[in-house]
Design a protein around this motif. Sequence first.
Motif, PDB file in Angstrom:
ATOM      1  N   ALA A 152       0.751  -1.376   0.091  1.00 58.64           N
ATOM      2  CA  ALA A 152      -0.141  -0.283   0.025  1.00 58.64           C
ATOM      3  C   ALA A 152       0.787   1.334   0.008  1.00 58.64           C
ATOM      4  N   ALA A 153       0.344   2.567  -0.439  1.00 61.23           N
ATOM      5  CA  ALA A 153       0.886   3.722  -0.430  1.00 61.23           C
ATOM      6  C   ALA A 153       0.123   4.451   0.283  1.00 61.23           C
ATOM      7  N   CYS A 154       0.444   5.071   1.553  1.00 61.78           N
ATOM      8  CA  CYS A 154      -0.418   5.859   2.424  1.00 61.78           C
ATOM      9  C   CYS A 154      -0.310   7.287   2.082  1.00 61.78           C
ATOM     10  N   THR A 155      -1.537   8.175   1.870  1.00 64.79           N
ATOM     11  CA  THR A 155      -1.400   9.132   1.332  1.00 64.79           C
ATOM     12  C   THR A 155      -2.029  10.197   2.449  1.00 64.79           C
ATOM     13  N   SER A 156      -1.890  11.739   2.170  1.00 64.92           N
ATOM     14  CA  SER A 156      -2.364  12.611   2.877  1.00 64.92           C
ATOM     15  C   SER A 156      -3.827  12.816   3.044  1.00 64.92           C
ATOM     16  N   SER A 157      -4.536  12.261   2.102  1.00 63.63           N
ATOM     17  CA  SER A 157      -5.985  12.362   1.996  1.00 63.63           C
ATOM     18  C   SER A 157      -6.488  11.322   1.137  1.00 63.63           C
ATOM     19  N   GLY A 158      -7.876  11.099   1.276  1.00 63.90           N
ATOM     20  CA  GLY A 158      -8.339  10.075   0.576  1.00 63.90           C
ATOM     21  C   GLY A 158      -8.259  10.895  -1.005  1.00 63.90           C
ATOM     22  N   MET A 159      -8.469  12.004  -1.173  1.00 60.33           N
ATOM     23  CA  MET A 159      -8.153  12.455  -2.404  1.00 60.33           C
ATOM     24  C   MET A 159      -6.843  12.471  -3.001  1.00 60.33           C
TER      25      MET A 159
ATOM     26  N   PRO B 105     -18.474   5.753 -12.110  1.00 56.28           N
ATOM     27  CA  PRO B 105     -19.927   5.800 -11.681  1.00 56.28           C
ATOM     28  C   PRO B 105     -20.352   7.217 -11.890  1.00 56.28           C
ATOM     29  N   MET B 106     -21.525   7.676 -12.370  1.00 56.74           N
ATOM     30  CA  MET B 106     -22.186   8.966 -12.225  1.00 56.74           C
ATOM     31  C   MET B 106     -22.392   9.193 -10.853  1.00 56.74           C
ATOM     32  N   ASP B 107     -22.447   8.453 -10.088  1.00 48.39           N
ATOM     33  CA  ASP B 107     -22.920   8.983  -8.516  1.00 48.39           C
ATOM     34  C   ASP B 107     -21.655   8.687  -7.483  1.00 48.39           C
ATOM     35  N   CYS B 108     -20.515   8.897  -8.065  1.00 45.21           N
ATOM     36  CA  CYS B 108     -19.193   8.706  -7.511  1.00 45.21           C
ATOM     37  C   CYS B 108     -19.097   9.889  -6.453  1.00 45.21           C
ATOM     38  N   TYR B 109     -17.907   9.636  -5.423  1.00 43.92           N
ATOM     39  CA  TYR B 109     -18.063  10.754  -4.358  1.00 43.92           C
ATOM     40  C   TYR B 109     -17.674  12.316  -4.942  1.00 43.92           C
ATOM     41  N   GLY B 110     -18.232  13.014  -4.540  1.00 42.41           N
ATOM     42  CA  GLY B 110     -18.063  14.495  -5.062  1.00 42.41           C
ATOM     43  C   GLY B 110     -16.540  14.938  -5.250  1.00 42.41           C
ATOM     44  N   GLY B 111     -15.794  14.586  -4.398  1.00 38.83           N
ATOM     45  CA  GLY B 111     -14.314  14.953  -4.672  1.00 38.83           C
ATOM     46  C   GLY B 111     -13.809  14.318  -5.737  1.00 38.83           C
ATOM     47  N   THR B 112     -14.272  12.968  -5.881  1.00 39.14           N
ATOM     48  CA  THR B 112     -13.778  12.385  -7.043  1.00 39.14           C
ATOM     49  C   THR B 112     -13.925  12.827  -8.344  1.00 39.14           C
ATOM     50  N   TYR B 113     -15.309  13.322  -8.353  1.00 37.85           N
ATOM     51  CA  TYR B 113     -16.021  13.812  -9.587  1.00 37.85           C
ATOM     52  C   TYR B 113     -15.063  15.349  -9.805  1.00 37.85           C
ATOM     53  N   ARG B 114     -14.867  16.087  -8.839  1.00 38.14           N
ATOM     54  CA  ARG B 114     -14.109  17.106  -9.088  1.00 38.14           C
ATOM     55  C   ARG B 114     -12.736  16.949  -9.565  1.00 38.14           C
ATOM     56  N   THR B 115     -12.080  16.076  -8.873  1.00 39.88           N
ATOM     57  CA  THR B 115     -10.664  15.653  -9.408  1.00 39.88           C
ATOM     58  C   THR B 115     -10.712  15.215 -10.851  1.00 39.88           C
ATOM     59  N   LEU B 116     -11.771  14.599 -11.212  1.00 37.10           N
ATOM     60  CA  LEU B 116     -11.706  14.001 -12.554  1.00 37.10           C
ATOM     61  C   LEU B 116     -12.064  15.023 -13.602  1.00 37.10           C
ATOM     62  N   GLU B 117     -12.892  15.914 -13.176  1.00 40.12           N
ATOM     63  CA  GLU B 117     -13.192  17.056 -14.052  1.00 40.12           C
ATOM     64  C   GLU B 117     -11.903  18.032 -14.053  1.00 40.12           C
TER      65      GLU B 117
ATOM     66  N   SER C 172     -10.431   6.247   1.492  1.00 38.74           N
ATOM     67  CA  SER C 172     -10.080   7.240   2.468  1.00 38.74           C
ATOM     68  C   SER C 172     -10.039   6.720   3.808  1.00 38.74           C
ATOM     69  N   THR C 173      -8.818   6.953   4.482  1.00 38.90           N
ATOM     70  CA  THR C 173      -8.796   6.325   5.826  1.00 38.90           C
ATOM     71  C   THR C 173      -9.431   7.237   6.698  1.00 38.90           C
ATOM     72  N   SER C 174      -9.617   8.475   6.416  1.00 37.09           N
ATOM     73  CA  SER C 174     -10.476   9.375   7.084  1.00 37.09           C
ATOM     74  C   SER C 174     -11.889   8.701   7.713  1.00 37.09           C
TER      75      SER C 174
ATOM     76  N   VAL D 118      -8.594  12.553  11.726  1.00 37.58           N
ATOM     77  CA  VAL D 118      -7.567  12.190  10.762  1.00 37.58           C
ATOM     78  C   VAL D 118      -8.131  12.369   9.267  1.00 37.58           C
ATOM     79  N   ILE D 119      -7.251  12.901   8.357  1.00 34.73           N
ATOM     80  CA  ILE D 119      -7.554  12.935   7.127  1.00 34.73           C
ATOM     81  C   ILE D 119      -6.278  11.932   6.431  1.00 34.73           C
ATOM     82  N   GLY D 120      -6.948  11.113   5.751  1.00 28.23           N
ATOM     83  CA  GLY D 120      -5.825  10.166   5.297  1.00 28.23           C
ATOM     84  C   GLY D 120      -6.389   9.317   3.954  1.00 28.23           C
ATOM     85  N   GLY D 121      -5.545   8.932   3.296  1.00 29.49           N
ATOM     86  CA  GLY D 121      -6.016   7.835   2.283  1.00 29.49           C
ATOM     87  C   GLY D 121      -4.956   6.774   2.161  1.00 29.49           C
ATOM     88  N   ALA D 122      -5.084   5.710   1.322  1.00 34.36           N
ATOM     89  CA  ALA D 122      -4.356   4.643   0.830  1.00 34.36           C
ATOM     90  C   ALA D 122      -4.717   4.111  -0.471  1.00 34.36           C
ATOM     91  N   VAL D 123      -3.696   3.717  -1.254  1.00 38.37           N
ATOM     92  CA  VAL D 123      -3.964   3.041  -2.490  1.00 38.37           C
ATOM     93  C   VAL D 123      -3.152   1.672  -2.242  1.00 38.37           C
TER      94      VAL D 123
END
Length: 424
Positions: free
Chosen positions: A105-112, A131-143, A229-231, A240-245
Amino acid sequence: MTKTGSRGNKPASSMTVVPPGTQSGMGWSHREGGLVTAGLGTQCIHAGAAPDPAYGAVTPPVYQTSTFAYLDVATSAGFEYTRTSNPTRACLEEAIALLEGGDSAACTSSGMSAVLVALNLLDSGSHLLCPMDCYGGTYRTLEHAKRAYGLEVTYLDMADLEAVEKALRPTTRMIWAETPSNPLLRLSDLSALSRISKAIDALLVVDNSFLSPILQRPFAWGADLVVHSTSKYLNGHSDVIGGAVVAAKGRPDLATRLAALNKTLGTSQSPHDCFLVLRGIKTLHLRMRAHESNAQALAEFLASHPGVALVNYPGLPSHPQHELAKRQQLGFGAVLSFELKQPTRSAINRLLRSLQWFTLAESLGGVESLVNQPATMSHASMPPELRERVGIRDGLIRLSVGLEDPADLIEDLRQALEAAAGKS
Ligand SMILES: *Cc1c(COP(=O)(O)O)cnc(C)c1O
């Protein structure tokens, strides 16, 4: 043991330099082999938490340092600079990889930033299904990625496999899945998506934040990457705000690229936050079961309430994908949404203001119960037409069910629904 690093510019030579988690220098290595086959509860408690090689600390220490002294010219002790790698983060990465059954895994500073790292595996011009109903932040990042990186994105209903097949292009390199989805709790069939992605040599990425590895095992269905989003549940305490891939077993190539991207993009997580997430994980198995049992009780209460028009929760037999949820998930999770029969603005406001134990706040996955109105809060950045198409109506209310006593939560909803109906 002697004090380390007391003199000169070298750590004391008596210090046993062993990467955290492996512990072969102290004779605890038997735990590591056993952990792979241990139950999820044992894994939650012991993963990435073998006694520290320096002094035998039972809890992984917070290595709150930006840089590490070299042992000699061109010889480091295994860690050089914390953006690249850090012993506390290495413990958390080992724990999350083990829990998901992945390679690493790679742990990141946020889910985003986890989402960003995963997207950076793609070359510009690549096409991605989301998915069209994805997490709002994921939608923003993709845009953003469409404009900045030349990524091509098709948003669709991931439950409609025919639509998925039709949307494929020669350049499709990634299928993004978020199941159950937010806030409508719709499921995607992971084994079907994995068949489709493998046939075109694309990566299947699953955002597993809503269920955690305790309740859903995306790698078992053929996912190539798991994003968190490990948050949310993994940390579980809203501090905590955190993430992992996580890369799948058999994909060390992806693991290497993820570690390099985390270093290159500067998205890696701070040692102290890694320590907190590791602490959260120790009770993950117990929390998920208690969250779920509270959520099931609340979903049943709401479904039987005369003031409620509909409840979205995969644990209800009325959920259109209840059978898929039983097959694909190890539990139904603790996020649910519902709509009032009379969803006037004033009724919704009375409901939200009357709740005592549900805090009006975004996010989910913490020990405390939260209530959210997606249209004005978590999904406010989604264009209203898309919200309408997806089915996120203004009257939709989402609950993140916490760990309070279920009787108190039910009583709270009961009185708030009465207030909404104007009966108090
Ligand atoms: C919260 C969330 C994210 C983003 O995570 P942050 O830690 O808030 O950056 C991504 N995906 C899902 C499903 C989430 O719930």
